[in-house]
Design a protein around this motif. Structure first.
Motif, PDB file in Angstrom:
ATOM      1  N   GLN A 470      -6.319  15.427  42.776  1.00  0.00           N
ATOM      2  CA  GLN A 470      -7.684  15.147  42.319  1.00  0.00           C
ATOM      3  C   GLN A 470      -7.860  15.567  40.861  1.00  0.00           C
ATOM      4  O   GLN A 470      -8.460  14.831  40.056  1.00  0.00           O
ATOM      5  CB  GLN A 470      -8.684  15.902  43.214  1.00  0.00           C
ATOM      6  CG  GLN A 470      -8.710  15.461  44.673  1.00  0.00           C
ATOM      7  CD  GLN A 470      -9.546  14.225  44.901  1.00  0.00           C
ATOM      8  OE1 GLN A 470      -9.836  13.493  43.960  1.00  0.00           O
ATOM      9  NE2 GLN A 470      -9.898  13.971  46.152  1.00  0.00           N
ATOM     10  N   ASP A 471      -7.336  16.737  40.513  1.00  0.00           N
ATOM     11  CA  ASP A 471      -7.485  17.224  39.133  1.00  0.00           C
ATOM     12  C   ASP A 471      -6.783  16.306  38.140  1.00  0.00           C
ATOM     13  O   ASP A 471      -7.311  16.021  37.049  1.00  0.00           O
ATOM     14  CB  ASP A 471      -6.921  18.647  39.024  1.00  0.00           C
ATOM     15  CG  ASP A 471      -7.726  19.649  39.842  1.00  0.00           C
ATOM     16  OD1 ASP A 471      -7.178  20.733  40.151  1.00  0.00           O
ATOM     17  OD2 ASP A 471      -8.890  19.354  40.171  1.00  0.00           O
ATOM     18  N   ASP A 474      -8.796  13.105  37.770  1.00  0.00           N
ATOM     19  CA  ASP A 474      -9.999  13.362  36.972  1.00  0.00           C
ATOM     20  C   ASP A 474      -9.664  13.357  35.485  1.00  0.00           C
ATOM     21  O   ASP A 474     -10.414  12.805  34.663  1.00  0.00           O
ATOM     22  CB  ASP A 474     -10.602  14.714  37.356  1.00  0.00           C
ATOM     23  CG  ASP A 474     -11.212  14.697  38.748  1.00  0.00           C
ATOM     24  OD1 ASP A 474     -11.392  15.779  39.331  1.00  0.00           O
ATOM     25  OD2 ASP A 474     -11.499  13.584  39.253  1.00  0.00           O
ATOM     26  N   ARG A 475      -8.542  13.976  35.132  1.00  0.00           N
ATOM     27  CA  ARG A 475      -8.147  14.035  33.718  1.00  0.00           C
ATOM     28  C   ARG A 475      -7.885  12.635  33.160  1.00  0.00           C
ATOM     29  O   ARG A 475      -8.314  12.310  32.037  1.00  0.00           O
ATOM     30  CB  ARG A 475      -6.905  14.921  33.574  1.00  0.00           C
ATOM     31  CG  ARG A 475      -6.311  14.944  32.184  1.00  0.00           C
ATOM     32  CD  ARG A 475      -5.376  16.123  31.996  1.00  0.00           C
ATOM     33  NE  ARG A 475      -4.397  16.238  33.035  1.00  0.00           N
ATOM     34  CZ  ARG A 475      -3.268  15.547  33.079  1.00  0.00           C
ATOM     35  NH1 ARG A 475      -2.991  14.672  32.107  1.00  0.00           N
ATOM     36  NH2 ARG A 475      -2.411  15.728  34.062  1.00  0.00           N
ATOM     37  N   GLU A 477      -9.124   9.790  34.287  1.00  0.00           N
ATOM     38  CA  GLU A 477     -10.376   9.035  34.235  1.00  0.00           C
ATOM     39  C   GLU A 477     -11.189   9.397  32.988  1.00  0.00           C
ATOM     40  O   GLU A 477     -11.850   8.534  32.380  1.00  0.00           O
ATOM     41  CB  GLU A 477     -11.204   9.307  35.491  1.00  0.00           C
ATOM     42  CG  GLU A 477     -10.675   8.579  36.721  1.00  0.00           C
ATOM     43  CD  GLU A 477     -11.544   8.828  37.938  1.00  0.00           C
ATOM     44  OE1 GLU A 477     -11.526   7.989  38.846  1.00  0.00           O
ATOM     45  OE2 GLU A 477     -12.239   9.861  37.968  1.00  0.00           O
ATOM     46  N   MET A 478     -11.125  10.650  32.567  1.00  0.00           N
ATOM     47  CA  MET A 478     -11.845  11.057  31.367  1.00  0.00           C
ATOM     48  C   MET A 478     -11.220  10.467  30.102  1.00  0.00           C
ATOM     49  O   MET A 478     -11.922  10.160  29.137  1.00  0.00           O
ATOM     50  CB  MET A 478     -11.867  12.583  31.270  1.00  0.00           C
ATOM     51  CG  MET A 478     -12.698  13.262  32.358  1.00  0.00           C
ATOM     52  SD  MET A 478     -12.634  15.076  32.258  1.00  0.00           S
ATOM     53  CE  MET A 478     -13.393  15.327  30.642  1.00  0.00           C
ATOM     54  N   ARG A 488      -9.102   6.368  45.009  1.00  0.00           N
ATOM     55  CA  ARG A 488      -8.485   7.537  45.654  1.00  0.00           C
ATOM     56  C   ARG A 488      -8.534   7.363  47.177  1.00  0.00           C
ATOM     57  O   ARG A 488      -9.609   7.159  47.746  1.00  0.00           O
ATOM     58  CB  ARG A 488      -9.222   8.818  45.270  1.00  0.00           C
ATOM     59  CG  ARG A 488      -9.496   8.923  43.770  1.00  0.00           C
ATOM     60  CD  ARG A 488     -10.154  10.240  43.435  1.00  0.00           C
ATOM     61  NE  ARG A 488     -10.654  10.241  42.047  1.00  0.00           N
ATOM     62  CZ  ARG A 488     -10.869  11.337  41.349  1.00  0.00           C
ATOM     63  NH1 ARG A 488     -10.639  12.519  41.888  1.00  0.00           N
ATOM     64  NH2 ARG A 488     -11.340  11.265  40.124  1.00  0.00           N
TER      65      ARG A 488
END
Length: 615
Positions: A470-471, A474-475, A477-478, A488
């Motif tokens: 997940q982390d 997230d990175r 996607e940013m 996901r």
């Protein structure tokens, strides 16, 4: 096989079951019949007794009323006439079953009885007291004096039957009767004897018929038993005699058909066994089979040559000991976690490496019955691979110094040592880009070289893989623009694994970065994770151009590119997936790709759920 005992014989069981069924049926019928008969006889007896009491009550009422109207009593009541009339009435209505009759006035004094000794006495019987209060009482009890069961009935003598509902009704006296009901029970006892005799006769006839009936069933079964014993010795020539076309006959015919098919199957099995023996003898790979305890039960000639041991010495010994793995692995780890491994039998003079592929012998859904190990001689391939690794190591070290010098020179030029305003900037930019690309190549080569080294250590820590993924997503996607979408499909619960977080981050980054590079505008990248036995599988899919089928298995090779020109334009070195594969394998997992040209690519890798060996 031992002879079947008499009481264990199905013949005897048939007869016993048949007799017991008849016995149970007769008992049920008898109990039902006797209970209903007993109730009916009692009801009839009590009904007849009630009619007599009603008649006696009516006449006694008239006698008492007449005596009151005529006032024939003496000073003490002058009851002699009334007593005589009541006694005559008792004699007229009494039958053989009535054992005692008492007629009492409203004061509880006996004014009539079949026993003259009781006349004039005051009764203290509770039932009579209830009757004098206007309540009728009737019950069955055992008379100890006569040793008989009797019906005791106390009935009030009331003026006018129609006035029973009236609260001011007049009770003239009471009637107390004790009547024997023994005759009813004697009738029931006689009927019981008749039913018992009939049941015994029926059981005898049933047993005789059951013996003959059981023989018609057990005889074919006995023949089939003999045939089964003969078949167990390997003789399929005998046939079972068919006695009829019923179910037993069809079973006999089916048994004969089974015998024929078993004979054919045995012949086929023997033929296949000979073929397998020939294949194992002449195949170029070594084959070793074990039982469930890991002891060797089969070895072909090629395995004897590879391991330089005779079959006689190897059979019965442990596979782990034979392959020199007993100090590194347990038997459970071998058949649960490893499908393939390299076995190094090298000495100081000779380099000798075997690859062992393991396959579990197991019925579907059943326990493990053993293991098959197939041995391949990969000494030559390993030598080539070692030479290639040494080449990469030497080249990377040779290139690093001049590349660093070139980078320093270009940085000096970029700081002001250039004169031509048109050519120099473009030259500096191209040179610097190429330098950076070659530095990345050298860096990747160094990393591969380090991972190939046996001294390289990973820093394994216990990590929740779901949160870890997940982390990373997230990175990305940013950092990404809106032209790509991440999907996901991850479990909601924690899944703990032992990983080197830095190296595993590099693995996921490499795979997702490749998916981003080759994904079209508006495409999606799917990341999913799922449990498969004692491993977790992570899958990363894109909607890019895909990979030709003949190149799918090569994408993890070093320096391999599907589209070399485009890979260079995108900054690829051809070593990213090779590094990824080395990291995953070092974690005890596996990695592979699925793709079709023009339909996208999916990269799968697995990680074990238990602690990695050699942490």
């Amino acid at each position: 096989m031992d002879k079947v005992g008499f009481f264990r014989s199905i013949h005897v069981k048939f007869v016993l079951i048949y007799v017991l069924l008849i016995l149970i049926a007769m008992q049920v019928i008898s109990v039902y019949f006797i209970n209903n008969l007993e109730d009916n006889l009692k009801e009839n007896y009590i009904s007849a007794l009630k009619n007599n009491l009603d008649f006696f009550e009516f006449n006694a009422e008239q006698k008492i009323l007449d005596a009151q109207q005529m006032k024939e009593t003496t000073e003490d009541g002058n009851s002699n006439t009334l007593t005589t009339d009541i006694a005559q009435l008792i004699n007229e209505t009494k039958d053989e079953n009535i054992k005692s009759v008492l007629v009492l006035n409203k004061d509880g004094v006996v004014i009539g009885s079949d026993s003259k000794n009781l006349i004039g006495q005051v009764s203290t019987n509770s039932k009579i007291k209830l009757a004098l209060n206007g309540t009728q009482d009737q019950s069955e009890m055992y008379d100890k004096a006569t040793n008989q069961r009797v019906i005791v009935w106390a009935k009030p003598i009331i003026v006018g039957k129609d006035q029973q509902v009236d609260k001011n009704k007049q009770v003239l006296g009471a009637i107390y009767v004790k009547s024997s009901i023994e005759s009813v029970y004697k009738q029931i006892s006689d009927i019981n004897k008749i039913l018992t005799t009939g049941t015994v006769i029926a059981l005898v006839i049933t047993a005789i018929l059951g013996i003959f009936l059981a023989r018609t069933i057990t005889r074919p079964m006995a023949d089939m038993r003999k045939q089964a014993l003969v078949m167990a010795r390997g003789d399929f020539s005998r046939k079972v005699q068919v006695y009829g076309d019923d179910e037993i006959g069809q079973l006999s015919m089916t048994f004969n058909d089974l015998t024929r098919k078993l004979q054919e199957a045995t012949a086929i099995t023997e033929s296949e066994r000979r073929k397998l023996r020939s294949v194992l003898t002449y195949m170029t790979d070594g084959v070793i089979a074990t039982d469930r305890d890991g002891c060797i039960i089969l070895m072909n000639d090629r395995a004897e040559e590879m391991l330089n041991i005779s079959r006689q010495h190897a059979l019965g010994n442990s596979l782990l000991e034979l392959l020199r793995l007993n100090d590194q692995y347990t038997w459970d780890e071998l058949y649960n976690e490893y499908e393939s491994m390299l076995l190094d039998f090298s000495t100081e003079k000779v380099h000798y490496v075997l690859r062992a592929n393991f396959s579990v012998i197991q019925k579907e859904g059943g326990p493990v019955n053993g293991l098959i190990a197939v041995l391949h001689d990969v000494t030559e391939q390993e030598q080539i691979e070692n030479e290639r690794r040494e080449f990469v190591f030497n080249v990377s070290h040779e290139l690093r110094t001049p590349l660093t010098t070139m980078r320093s020179y270009l940085e000096a030029l970029a700081e002001g040592a250039w004169q031509d305003e048109n050519i120099a900037p473009r030259f500096l930019e191209v040179t610097q880009n190429e330098t950076e690309r070659m530095i990345r190549l050298v860096t990747d080569l160094l990393q591969l070289s380090k991972m190939d080294s046996k001294d390289y250590k990973f820093n394994f820590v216990q990590t929740d893989l779901v949160q870890f993924l997940q982390d990373i997503i997230d990175r990305f996607e940013m950092l990404q623009h809106e032209h790509l979408r991440f999907i996901r499909n991850l479990p909601e619960r924690k899944i703990m694994v032992q990983i080197d977080t830095d190296k595993m981050t590099q693995v996921v980054d490499n795979v997702i970065s490749n998916a981003i590079k080759y994904s079209p505008e508006g495409g999606t990248i799917s990341i999913s994770a799922s449990l498969h036995g004692r491993k977790i599988k992570v899958s990363i899919s894109d909607q890019g151009v895909g990979i030709p089928k003949n190149n799918v298995s090569k994408i993890f090779d070093r320096f391999f590119r599907v589209d070399r020109a485009r890979s260079r334009d995108l900054g690829g070195t051809g070593l990213g997936l090779a590094i990824t594969k080395e990291i995953v394998l070092a974690h005890g997992g596996d990695i592979w790709a699925e793709s079709e040209w023009g339909q996208g690519t999916t990269i799968h890798f697995t990680l074990p759920l238990k602690k990695v060996k050699g942490e």
